[in-house]
Design an enzyme around this catalytic site. Structure first.
Site, PDB file in Angstrom:
ATOM      1  CB  SER A   7     -37.616 -13.731  -8.165  1.00  0.00           C
ATOM      2  OG  SER A   7     -38.789 -14.476  -8.432  1.00  0.00           O
ATOM      3  CG  HIS A  32     -35.314 -17.413  -7.040  1.00  0.00           C
ATOM      4  ND1 HIS A  32     -34.725 -18.265  -6.136  1.00  0.00           N
ATOM      5  CD2 HIS A  32     -36.616 -17.295  -6.658  1.00  0.00           C
ATOM      6  CE1 HIS A  32     -35.636 -18.638  -5.237  1.00  0.00           C
ATOM      7  NE2 HIS A  32     -36.792 -18.073  -5.535  1.00  0.00           N
ATOM      8  CG  MET A  36     -45.449 -20.457  -6.714  1.00  0.00           C
ATOM      9  SD  MET A  36     -46.180 -18.833  -6.501  1.00  0.00           S
ATOM     10  CE  MET A  36     -44.718 -17.886  -6.058  1.00  0.00           C
ATOM     11  CG  MET A  67     -42.645 -22.012  -3.021  1.00  0.00           C
ATOM     12  SD  MET A  67     -42.839 -20.276  -3.479  1.00  0.00           S
ATOM     13  CE  MET A  67     -41.875 -20.275  -4.980  1.00  0.00           C
ATOM     14  CG  MET A 136     -39.700 -18.907   2.239  1.00  0.00           C
ATOM     15  SD  MET A 136     -39.243 -18.466   0.556  1.00  0.00           S
ATOM     16  CE  MET A 136     -40.296 -17.049   0.208  1.00  0.00           C
ATOM     17  N   GLY A 175     -37.603 -12.886  -0.531  1.00  0.00           N
ATOM     18  CA  GLY A 175     -38.852 -12.185  -0.237  1.00  0.00           C
ATOM     19  C   GLY A 175     -38.629 -10.779   0.296  1.00  0.00           C
ATOM     20  N   GLY A 196     -37.072  -9.973  -6.677  1.00  0.00           N
ATOM     21  CA  GLY A 196     -38.027  -9.965  -7.782  1.00  0.00           C
ATOM     22  C   GLY A 196     -38.396  -8.544  -8.159  1.00  0.00           C
ATOM     23  CB  ALA A 198     -35.759  -5.104  -5.414  1.00  0.00           C
TER      24      ALA A 198
HETATM   25  C1  DX5 Z   1     -42.290 -15.722  -3.173  1.00  0.00           C
HETATM   26  C2  DX5 Z   1     -41.198 -16.182  -4.115  1.00  0.00           C
HETATM   27  C3  DX5 Z   1     -40.162 -15.149  -4.289  1.00  0.00           C
HETATM   28  C4  DX5 Z   1     -40.644 -13.878  -4.947  1.00  0.00           C
HETATM   29  C5  DX5 Z   1     -39.771 -12.754  -4.499  1.00  0.00           C
HETATM   30  O1  DX5 Z   1     -43.127 -16.776  -2.881  1.00  0.00           O
HETATM   31  O2  DX5 Z   1     -40.564 -17.347  -3.605  1.00  0.00           O
HETATM   32  O3  DX5 Z   1     -39.025 -15.665  -4.960  1.00  0.00           O
HETATM   33  O4  DX5 Z   1     -40.652 -13.952  -6.350  1.00  0.00           O
HETATM   34  O5  DX5 Z   1     -40.268 -11.559  -4.981  1.00  0.00           O
HETATM   35  P1  DX5 Z   1     -39.948 -10.174  -4.270  1.00  0.00           P
HETATM   36  O6  DX5 Z   1     -38.468  -9.983  -4.304  1.00  0.00           O
HETATM   37  O7  DX5 Z   1     -40.695  -9.184  -5.116  1.00  0.00           O
HETATM   38  O8  DX5 Z   1     -40.467 -10.246  -2.860  1.00  0.00           O
HETATM   39 ZN    ZN Z   2     -38.600 -17.959  -4.455  1.00  0.00          ZN
END
Ligand code: DX5
Ligand code: ZN
Length: 214
Positions: A7, A32, A36, A67, A136, A175, A196, A198
């Site tokens: 992400s 990814h 938002m 989103m 999610m 997530g 993301g 990780a």
């Molecule tokens: C959250 C996003 C995810 C986020 C994941 O709303 O849709 O894609 O970037 O991040 P991590 O892996 O750090 O939870």
């Molecule tokens: Zn996402």
């Protein structure tokens, strides 16, 4: 299938080109891209101008996670920006069937996303249209949140639904994914893991991508 979709929300936006080159050279499969709107989720991320730049430097498909409220309004804009896959939230679409058809008609791969509080059974009437179904595993809006354990049972339910109605649909999880839970998610039936923090907060992102795939 064992795909990793890092992400970019967690990338360094001051060094985005450097991070994209690292991902191009890594074993990741998709990129990814989290959009938002500050309405559907509390946070605002970025939109088409940034995605156009990402597309210019990316050598992997862009997995665009919208989103935003009523995403059907923006399908062509995100296609033009460079999306290859567009996923939209069940909770954000009044006319989900129409929106999925619009994505397909634009020549892109489409998918539905479910929030942690939304039942897998609600995909019963759209799963046959989906190339991807995304669960999610945190409440959307922010990177770096804690993985919700109930996700494993939802993955198994979704696998059963896909086996019954659309076996080629990929199951994606987003997530709180890390090297601790990745193998358990693949075992439960997931195909694509978004990661993301990780990846980007690790000392060696390319090695972490490899470890997530194992
Ligand atoms: C959250 C996003 C995810 C986020 C994941 O709303 O849709 O894609 O970037 O991040 P991590 O892996 O750090 O939870
Ligand atoms: Zn996402």
């Amino acid at each position: 299938m064992k795909y990793i979709s890092p992400s970019l929300l967690s990338a360094d936006f001051g060094n985005l080109q450097r991070d994209l080159e690292m991902l191009n050279a890594s074993d990741c499969d998709w990129l990814h891209v989290d959009v938002m709107d500050g309405m559907f989720v509390p946070n605002i991320s970025f939109g088409q101008p940034v995605i156009k730049f990402i597309k210019k430097h990316a050598q992997k498909p862009l997995d665009v996670h919208l989103m935003i409220m009523d995403p059907g309004r923006y399908i062509n804009d995100f296609k033009e920006a460079g999306a290859d896959i567009i996923t939209v939230h069940y909770e954000a679409c009044t006319h989900l069937d129409r929106t999925l058809h619009a994505i397909k008609d634009a020549g892109l791969k489409c998918g539905v996303v479910l929030n942690p509080g939304t039942a897998v059974s609600l995909l019963e009437d759209t799963i046959q249209l989906c190339d991807v179904a995304l669960l999610m595993s945190v409440n959307p809006g922010f990177g770096g949140q804690k993985f919700i354990e109930n996700t494993y049972s939802k993955v198994r339910q979704l696998r059963a639904l896909c086996d019954r109605k659309n076996p080629s649909c990929l199951i994606e999880i987003d997530g709180g994914v890390n090297t601790e839970n990745a193998s358990k998610l693949f075992e439960a039936g997931a195909d694509v893991l978004v990661a993301g923090n990780a990846v980007f907060k690790s000392d060696n992102p390319a090695e972490t991508i490899k470890a997530l795939k194992k």
